[in-house]
Design a protein around this motif. Structure first.
Motif, mmCIF file in Angstrom:
data_model
loop_
_atom_site.group_PDB
_atom_site.id
_atom_site.type_symbol
_atom_site.label_atom_id
_atom_site.label_comp_id
_atom_site.label_asym_id
_atom_site.label_seq_id
_atom_site.Cartn_x
_atom_site.Cartn_y
_atom_site.Cartn_z
ATOM 1 N N ILE A 119 0.766 -1.157 -0.115
ATOM 2 C CA ILE A 119 -0.123 0.103 -0.023
ATOM 3 C C ILE A 119 1.036 1.395 -0.012
ATOM 4 O O ILE A 119 0.447 2.031 -0.795
ATOM 5 N N GLU A 120 2.087 1.092 0.495
ATOM 6 C CA GLU A 120 2.712 2.406 0.869
ATOM 7 C C GLU A 120 3.880 2.550 -0.261
ATOM 8 O O GLU A 120 4.363 3.753 -0.667
ATOM 9 N N SER A 121 4.013 1.465 -1.230
ATOM 10 C CA SER A 121 4.934 1.719 -2.434
ATOM 11 C C SER A 121 4.085 1.052 -3.536
ATOM 12 O O SER A 121 3.929 0.096 -3.725
ATOM 13 N N LEU A 122 3.854 1.925 -4.415
ATOM 14 C CA LEU A 122 3.179 1.643 -5.782
ATOM 15 C C LEU A 122 4.093 0.783 -6.763
ATOM 16 O O LEU A 122 3.831 -0.310 -7.371
ATOM 17 N N SER A 123 5.544 1.175 -6.603
ATOM 18 C CA SER A 123 6.533 0.335 -7.448
ATOM 19 C C SER A 123 6.694 -1.216 -6.987
ATOM 20 O O SER A 123 6.720 -2.040 -7.679
ATOM 21 N N LEU A 124 6.590 -1.265 -5.553
ATOM 22 C CA LEU A 124 6.484 -2.703 -4.819
ATOM 23 C C LEU A 124 5.126 -3.421 -5.263
ATOM 24 O O LEU A 124 5.231 -4.596 -5.728
ATOM 25 N N ARG A 125 4.025 -2.848 -5.414
ATOM 26 C CA ARG A 125 2.768 -3.356 -5.654
ATOM 27 C C ARG A 125 2.868 -3.743 -7.197
ATOM 28 O O ARG A 125 2.570 -4.969 -7.356
ATOM 29 N N HIS A 126 3.315 -2.833 -8.293
ATOM 30 C CA HIS A 126 3.306 -3.239 -9.472
ATOM 31 C C HIS A 126 4.168 -4.448 -9.752
ATOM 32 O O HIS A 126 4.113 -5.257 -10.631
ATOM 33 N N TRP A 127 5.652 -4.365 -9.084
ATOM 34 C CA TRP A 127 6.605 -5.563 -9.330
ATOM 35 C C TRP A 127 5.987 -6.915 -8.879
ATOM 36 O O TRP A 127 6.133 -7.649 -9.637
ATOM 37 N N PHE A 128 5.360 -7.023 -7.763
ATOM 38 C CA PHE A 128 5.018 -8.368 -7.353
ATOM 39 C C PHE A 128 3.328 -8.647 -8.352
ATOM 40 O O PHE A 128 3.311 -9.835 -8.253
ATOM 41 N N ALA A 129 3.012 -7.696 -8.684
ATOM 42 C CA ALA A 129 1.990 -8.144 -9.460
ATOM 43 C C ALA A 129 2.266 -8.739 -10.906
ATOM 44 O O ALA A 129 1.816 -9.586 -11.324
ATOM 45 N N ARG A 130 3.608 -8.062 -11.401
ATOM 46 C CA ARG A 130 4.210 -8.727 -12.683
ATOM 47 C C ARG A 130 4.283 -10.201 -12.416
ATOM 48 O O ARG A 130 4.375 -11.096 -13.209
ATOM 49 N N TYR A 131 5.164 -10.375 -11.385
ATOM 50 C CA TYR A 131 5.592 -11.743 -10.890
ATOM 51 C C TYR A 131 4.238 -12.635 -10.705
ATOM 52 O O TYR A 131 4.389 -13.920 -11.185
ATOM 53 N N SER A 132 3.279 -12.207 -10.245
ATOM 54 C CA SER A 132 1.871 -13.134 -10.023
ATOM 55 C C SER A 132 1.643 -13.557 -11.356
ATOM 56 O O SER A 132 1.335 -14.840 -11.781
ATOM 57 N N ASP A 133 1.689 -12.453 -12.453
ATOM 58 C CA ASP A 133 1.353 -13.077 -13.853
ATOM 59 C C ASP A 133 2.188 -14.267 -14.380
ATOM 60 O O ASP A 133 1.952 -15.302 -14.948
ATOM 61 N N CYS A 134 3.663 -14.229 -14.018
ATOM 62 C CA CYS A 134 4.589 -15.226 -14.343
ATOM 63 C C CYS A 134 4.281 -16.590 -13.795
ATOM 64 O O CYS A 134 4.293 -17.434 -14.161
ATOM 65 N N LEU A 135 3.881 -16.421 -12.327
ATOM 66 C CA LEU A 135 3.694 -17.466 -11.804
ATOM 67 C C LEU A 135 2.513 -18.121 -12.227
ATOM 68 O O LEU A 135 2.276 -19.568 -12.482
ATOM 69 N N LEU A 136 1.232 -17.742 -12.473
ATOM 70 C CA LEU A 136 0.250 -18.133 -13.145
ATOM 71 C C LEU A 136 0.475 -18.733 -14.517
ATOM 72 O O LEU A 136 0.066 -19.885 -14.822
ATOM 73 N N ALA A 137 1.417 -18.259 -15.443
ATOM 74 C CA ALA A 137 1.736 -18.634 -16.539
ATOM 75 C C ALA A 137 2.337 -20.058 -16.261
ATOM 76 O O ALA A 137 2.356 -20.942 -17.210
ATOM 77 N N GLN A 138 3.380 -20.125 -15.073
ATOM 78 C CA GLN A 138 4.112 -21.441 -15.052
ATOM 79 C C GLN A 138 2.946 -22.318 -14.585
ATOM 80 O O GLN A 138 3.373 -23.565 -15.142
ATOM 81 N N VAL A 139 2.054 -22.173 -13.666
ATOM 82 C CA VAL A 139 1.136 -23.007 -13.371
ATOM 83 C C VAL A 139 0.438 -23.541 -14.738
ATOM 84 O O VAL A 139 0.106 -24.971 -14.866
ATOM 85 N N PHE A 140 0.116 -22.560 -15.579
ATOM 86 C CA PHE A 140 -0.803 -23.103 -16.734
ATOM 87 C C PHE A 140 0.290 -24.073 -17.569
ATOM 88 O O PHE A 140 -0.450 -25.186 -18.019
#
Length: 244
Positions: A119-140
């Motif tokens: 919540i305090e850091s937009l860059s931290l939130r966006h960086w981890f959101a991009r990783y979430s996309d990569c993790l989902l791709a790996q599961v697929f």
């Protein structure tokens, strides 16, 4: 349980490339822990209270079990990623159990603390959101791999995953672990490992796999590893461990 050193933080790729101010935000909330093979980090159905960052050669797996108790791994996370609240956005129940497959160092942070920092850091939130996309791709990709590729191809893929994450041609992995990771009988794994040893692709001793011919191993593997590498490179360039 000591706080992580800067050297330990650098052993996780996601943390190593964060902006300095974001790393400073995270450090006071993190603990460094050594794990053993088969340690449970998160249990299915329980709230995700912690988020874990594998470091160095450590590897964790998401696995699902059916009514008979049989289980199969559906995704892996090593030094390129994280497990837990980084993708669940809070204390919601975990859908899968997460276990340690290759033991080593993990960094732990309370999910509640991580959520506040995002919540305090937009860059931290966006960086981890991009990783979430990569993790989902790996599961697929893993789901497709389990449905379409041979045990021999999948064993080769897992050995390559160990090479990518440890950076070493020798790393701890037993035939029993491979069988559990793939959800197949030990006899199938023994046959595949025996064939690979005979062909000079790998060697094994005392719970350790030794890669003798990486080129032959890649030729034997399916294309799933390359697809995941390519997606990570497009979304989070420089994060996924490159081929050795």
């Amino acid at each position: 349980m000591p706080a992580p050193t800067k050297a330990q933080l650098a052993q996780n790729a996601l943390l190593s490339v964060l902006r300095e101010e974001d790393r400073i935000r995270l450090e006071p909330h993190m603990l460094a822990l050594e794990t053993k093979a088969d340690d449970v980090l998160i249990r299915a159905g329980e709230d995700v209270l912690d988020t874990w960052f594998p470091c160095g050669g450590a590897l964790a797996a998401f696995w699902l079990s059916d009514e008979s108790g049989d289980a199969i791994d559906v995704g892996y996370v090593g030094r390129e990623g994280a497990i837990g609240g980084i993708v669940s956005n809070g204390h919601v129940p975990a859908y899968s159990t997460t276990v340690v497959r290759i033991p080593g160092l993990f960094l732990r942070i309370k999910t509640s603390a991580l959520e506040q920092l995002k919540i305090e850091s937009l860059s931290l939130r966006h960086w981890f959101a991009r990783y979430s996309d990569c993790l989902l791709a790996q599961v697929f990709q893993t789901s497709a791999c389990n449905a379409t590729h041979t045990i021999r191809q999948r064993v080769a893929k897992l050995i390559l995953a160990g090479l990518a994450r440890t950076g070493e041609r020798e790393f701890p992995m037993t035939q029993e672990q491979l069988a559990n990771m793939l959800g197949v009988g030990r006899t199938f794994i023994s046959r595949v490992i025996g064939d690979m040893r005979r062909d000079g692709i790998i060697a094994s001793r005392r719970g350790t796999l030794v890669i003798k011919d990486e080129h032959a191993l890649r030729a034997l593997s399916c294309s799933c590893t390359r697809h995941i590498e390519n997606h990570f490179d497009a979304v989070l360039h420089g994060i996924y461990p490159p081929p050795a």
